[in-house]
Design a protein around this motif. Structure first.
Motif, PDB file in Angstrom:
ATOM      1  N   UNK A  86       0.857  -1.202   0.000  1.00 14.31           N
ATOM      2  CA  UNK A  86       0.000   0.000   0.000  1.00 14.31           C
ATOM      3  C   UNK A  86       0.886   1.242   0.000  1.00 14.31           C
ATOM      4  N   UNK A  87       0.682   2.092  -0.982  1.00 12.11           N
ATOM      5  CA  UNK A  87       1.556   3.261  -1.149  1.00 12.11           C
ATOM      6  C   UNK A  87       0.774   4.565  -1.246  1.00 12.11           C
ATOM      7  N   UNK A  88      -0.501   4.536  -0.870  1.00 12.46           N
ATOM      8  CA  UNK A  88      -1.330   5.736  -0.993  1.00 12.46           C
ATOM      9  C   UNK A  88      -2.040   6.041   0.327  1.00 12.46           C
ATOM     10  N   UNK A  89      -2.257   7.319   0.591  1.00 13.27           N
ATOM     11  CA  UNK A  89      -2.925   7.775   1.808  1.00 13.27           C
ATOM     12  C   UNK A  89      -3.773   9.000   1.495  1.00 13.27           C
ATOM     13  N   UNK A  90      -4.690   9.315   2.411  1.00 12.43           N
ATOM     14  CA  UNK A  90      -5.475  10.540   2.291  1.00 12.43           C
ATOM     15  C   UNK A  90      -5.453  11.248   3.646  1.00 12.43           C
ATOM     16  N   UNK A  91      -5.269  12.566   3.633  1.00 13.99           N
ATOM     17  CA  UNK A  91      -5.263  13.327   4.888  1.00 13.99           C
ATOM     18  C   UNK A  91      -6.651  13.283   5.525  1.00 13.99           C
ATOM     19  N   UNK A  92      -6.677  13.374   6.864  1.00 15.87           N
ATOM     20  CA  UNK A  92      -7.945  13.376   7.593  1.00 15.87           C
ATOM     21  C   UNK A  92      -7.833  14.263   8.829  1.00 15.87           C
ATOM     22  N   UNK A  93      -8.993  14.772   9.266  1.00 15.56           N
ATOM     23  CA  UNK A  93      -9.066  15.668  10.424  1.00 15.56           C
ATOM     24  C   UNK A  93     -10.141  15.152  11.375  1.00 15.56           C
ATOM     25  N   UNK A  94      -9.864  15.171  12.682  1.00 12.86           N
ATOM     26  CA  UNK A  94     -10.868  14.703  13.635  1.00 12.86           C
ATOM     27  C   UNK A  94     -11.838  15.839  13.958  1.00 12.86           C
ATOM     28  N   UNK A  95     -13.121  15.557  13.766  1.00 12.44           N
ATOM     29  CA  UNK A  95     -14.154  16.570  13.994  1.00 12.44           C
ATOM     30  C   UNK A  95     -15.370  15.905  14.618  1.00 12.44           C
ATOM     31  N   UNK A  96     -15.853  16.486  15.724  1.00 14.14           N
ATOM     32  CA  UNK A  96     -17.012  15.893  16.398  1.00 14.14           C
ATOM     33  C   UNK A  96     -16.618  14.590  17.049  1.00 14.14           C
ATOM     34  N   UNK A  97     -17.131  13.480  16.508  1.00 18.81           N
ATOM     35  CA  UNK A  97     -16.771  12.161  17.042  1.00 18.81           C
ATOM     36  C   UNK A  97     -16.257  11.242  15.940  1.00 18.81           C
ATOM     37  N   UNK A  98     -15.712  11.843  14.870  1.00 21.73           N
ATOM     38  CA  UNK A  98     -15.202  11.001  13.774  1.00 21.73           C
ATOM     39  C   UNK A  98     -14.108  11.718  12.990  1.00 21.73           C
ATOM     40  N   UNK A  99     -13.410  10.940  12.203  1.00 17.31           N
ATOM     41  CA  UNK A  99     -12.400  11.470  11.296  1.00 17.31           C
ATOM     42  C   UNK A  99     -13.079  11.861   9.987  1.00 17.31           C
ATOM     43  N   UNK A 100     -12.679  13.015   9.445  1.00 21.78           N
ATOM     44  CA  UNK A 100     -13.201  13.459   8.152  1.00 21.78           C
ATOM     45  C   UNK A 100     -12.050  13.545   7.160  1.00 21.78           C
ATOM     46  N   UNK A 101     -12.183  12.824   6.062  1.00 19.01           N
ATOM     47  CA  UNK A 101     -11.159  12.838   5.027  1.00 19.01           C
ATOM     48  C   UNK A 101     -11.197  14.165   4.278  1.00 19.01           C
ATOM     49  N   UNK A 102     -10.042  14.636   3.839  1.00 17.34           N
ATOM     50  CA  UNK A 102     -10.028  15.831   2.992  1.00 17.34           C
ATOM     51  C   UNK A 102      -8.862  15.745   2.012  1.00 17.34           C
ATOM     52  N   UNK A 103      -8.981  16.497   0.921  1.00 17.18           N
ATOM     53  CA  UNK A 103      -7.924  16.489  -0.091  1.00 17.18           C
ATOM     54  C   UNK A 103      -7.974  15.246  -0.958  1.00 17.18           C
ATOM     55  N   UNK A 104      -6.953  15.099  -1.798  1.00 13.07           N
ATOM     56  CA  UNK A 104      -6.893  13.978  -2.739  1.00 13.07           C
ATOM     57  C   UNK A 104      -6.147  12.799  -2.136  1.00 13.07           C
ATOM     58  N   UNK A 105      -6.308  11.632  -2.779  1.00 14.40           N
ATOM     59  CA  UNK A 105      -5.468  10.476  -2.450  1.00 14.40           C
ATOM     60  C   UNK A 105      -4.035  10.862  -2.823  1.00 14.40           C
ATOM     61  N   UNK A 106      -3.100  10.718  -1.889  1.00 14.09           N
ATOM     62  CA  UNK A 106      -1.708  11.109  -2.150  1.00 14.09           C
ATOM     63  C   UNK A 106      -0.848   9.872  -2.250  1.00 14.09           C
ATOM     64  N   UNK A 107      -0.071   9.757  -3.302  1.00 16.45           N
ATOM     65  CA  UNK A 107       0.881   8.659  -3.412  1.00 16.45           C
ATOM     66  C   UNK A 107       2.052   8.949  -2.490  1.00 16.45           C
ATOM     67  N   UNK A 108       2.444   7.953  -1.722  1.00 16.36           N
ATOM     68  CA  UNK A 108       3.558   8.152  -0.799  1.00 16.36           C
ATOM     69  C   UNK A 108       4.899   7.931  -1.483  1.00 16.36           C
ATOM     70  N   UNK A 109       4.875   7.640  -2.765  1.00 14.23           N
ATOM     71  CA  UNK A 109       6.119   7.468  -3.511  1.00 14.23           C
ATOM     72  C   UNK A 109       6.652   8.841  -3.890  1.00 14.23           C
ATOM     73  N   UNK A 110       7.150   9.538  -2.864  1.00 12.38           N
ATOM     74  CA  UNK A 110       7.675  10.886  -3.059  1.00 12.38           C
ATOM     75  C   UNK A 110       9.191  10.834  -3.143  1.00 12.38           C
ATOM     76  N   UNK A 111       9.759  11.768  -3.844  1.00 13.90           N
ATOM     77  CA  UNK A 111      11.216  11.829  -3.888  1.00 13.90           C
ATOM     78  C   UNK A 111      11.696  12.463  -2.596  1.00 13.90           C
ATOM     79  N   UNK A 112      12.801  11.937  -2.080  1.00 15.94           N
ATOM     80  CA  UNK A 112      13.348  12.469  -0.814  1.00 15.94           C
ATOM     81  C   UNK A 112      13.904  13.873  -1.030  1.00 15.94           C
TER      82      UNK A 112
END
Length: 408
Positions: A382-408
């Motif tokens: 698995x090489x992809x993630x999406x940012x999330x923020x905790x709000x109320x009583x749950x996590x809310x996803x935001x932004x695009x799916x980001x590939x973690x295959x980033x150049x250092x």
């Protein structure tokens, strides 16, 4: 005489055909230690006790999932015999349990053993024995080294990759940040810290303070006090659940309100957020690759319906809000997929070969747009993630799916 010779030749030919077909039938079934016509022995090491015991529900979820598979007829007619031992998050104990599983229980493979220190302790042994150490429950980068360790493979996104995503996010949204980092002083914590620094690149001076803690410490309060004194306005918590919850509580107690980022391994509402207090957790950021059972957007999602039906029937006492339960289901489903792909060739070599040939596989609990892909030179499923923020009583996803295959 000629007729007799023809009959003899025909008989020999028929015998050869019969032998050939029998031989090919036998050749179709190949077994190593731990596999037979009736069962597949799968070993596991989990911290059911000790400082990381919150993760113990992963092993219980996996057992329940394999019970489901067995109730439905097993894997190509074979039942999974899941043998799971406690190591208390202790590397020496993990070595002892790995030897027991391989040499006494004679398992085909060890699946999803948890913890960077524990897996580091058994990695050379597993590879020397040529026994799969498959889909380890840790995001250390070193599980993706197929040349050096061909019998070890990760599953979740690597810690370094995840931390690089946080660095990328901060450079974009808060380029003048002063960052304070609390990290577990072992391979797990150091891997994250390296990823963060790699991601910040020339801006590593944004890190104003860093504090390492030992898992044997009863509390990390003292470290938090020191980090606050640095004047940081971003707090990155590279912690396991027990300490992540402590940090959230301590920040609230001190009325310190930096932008708070917590590592994915400690985003569980059940074992981290709820114990720390919903009111103390508002606005915390993280990144994820799995669905959250507390999020109503998945109420009619087919994959989550299957997950919830599974819990109702096979693990009713589970807390569906615990991210570790969602994780255990997804990784167990991946293990079953690999064993199904093996067919009747249940050798350790073929298990690794099939694990290294997953293409666009999506467990029921993984976020849409994220798929599992491996190859003989790519042991990072698995090489992809999406940012999330905790709000109320749950996590809310935001932004695009980001590939973690980033150049250092």
């Amino acid at each position: 005489m000629l007729a007799k010779r023809k009959l003899l030749v025909a008989a020999v030919a028929a015998g050869a055909v019969a032998l050939g077909s029998t031989g090919s039938a036998l050749a179709q079934k190949k077994y190593d230690t731990g596999a037979s016509d009736t069962e597949i022995k799968v070993g596991n090491i989990m911290p059911y006790s000790g400082p990381a015991s919150a993760y113990g529900v992963i092993g219980k979820t996996e057992q329940a999932y394999f019970n489901k598979i067995n109730a439905e007829g097993g894997i190509n007619g074979r039942k999974i015999n899941f043998i799971s031992y406690d190591d208390g998050y202790s590397p020496p104990k993990a070595v002892e349990q790995a030897r027991k599983l391989v040499e006494s229980d004679e398992v085909l493979l060890i699946f999803n053993p948890l913890g960077t220190p524990s897996n580091t302790a058994i990695q050379k042994y597993m590879n020397a024995k040529k026994v799969p150490q498959l889909f380890v429950a840790t995001g250390a980068t070193k599980w993706d080294e197929p040349k050096e360790f061909p019998w070890t493979m990760g599953w979740q996104p690597s810690y370094q990759s995840e931390a690089r995503i946080y660095a990328k996010y901060l450079l974009k949204t808060k380029p003048d940040a002063k960052i304070a980092v609390l990290y577990q002083n072992d391979d797990f914590g150091k891997d994250y810290l390296k990823g963060l620094k790699d991601g910040l690149g020339a801006k590593t001076s944004m890190i104003a303070a860093e504090e390492g803690y030992e898992t044997s410490e009863p509390t990390i309060d003292g470290h938090i006090v020191k980090l606050k004194a640095s004047g940081a306005d971003v707090f990155i918590s590279i912690t396991t659940p027990k300490f992540a919850a402590q940090a959230i509580k301590k920040l609230a107690e001190m009325n310190w309100t930096p932008l708070h980022i917590v590592s994915n391994v400690s985003t569980s509402i059940g074992s981290v957020i709820k114990p720390a207090g919903f009111e103390n957790s508002q606005g915390i950021l993280s990144a994820n690759y799995g669905k959250d059972a507390a999020d109503s957007q998945w109420d009619n999602d087919p994959g989550m319906r299957k997950f919830l039906d599974f819990l109702a029937k096979y693990y009713p006492e589970a807390n569906k809000l615990d991210a570790s339960v969602v994780y255990g289901y997804g990784v167990a489903q991946t293990m079953v997929k690999v064993l199904q792909m093996c067919g009747d060739d249940l050798t350790r070599e073929n298990v690794m070969k099939r694990a290294a040939s997953l293409k666009n596989f999506a467990p029921d609990t993984i976020l849409p747009g994220i798929t599992i892909n491996t190859s003989p030179t790519d042991f990072a499923p698995i090489k992809q993630l999406q940012m999330e923020r905790f709000k109320g009583e749950k996590w809310e996803l935001f932004g695009d799916i980001i590939s973690s295959e980033l150049s250092n």
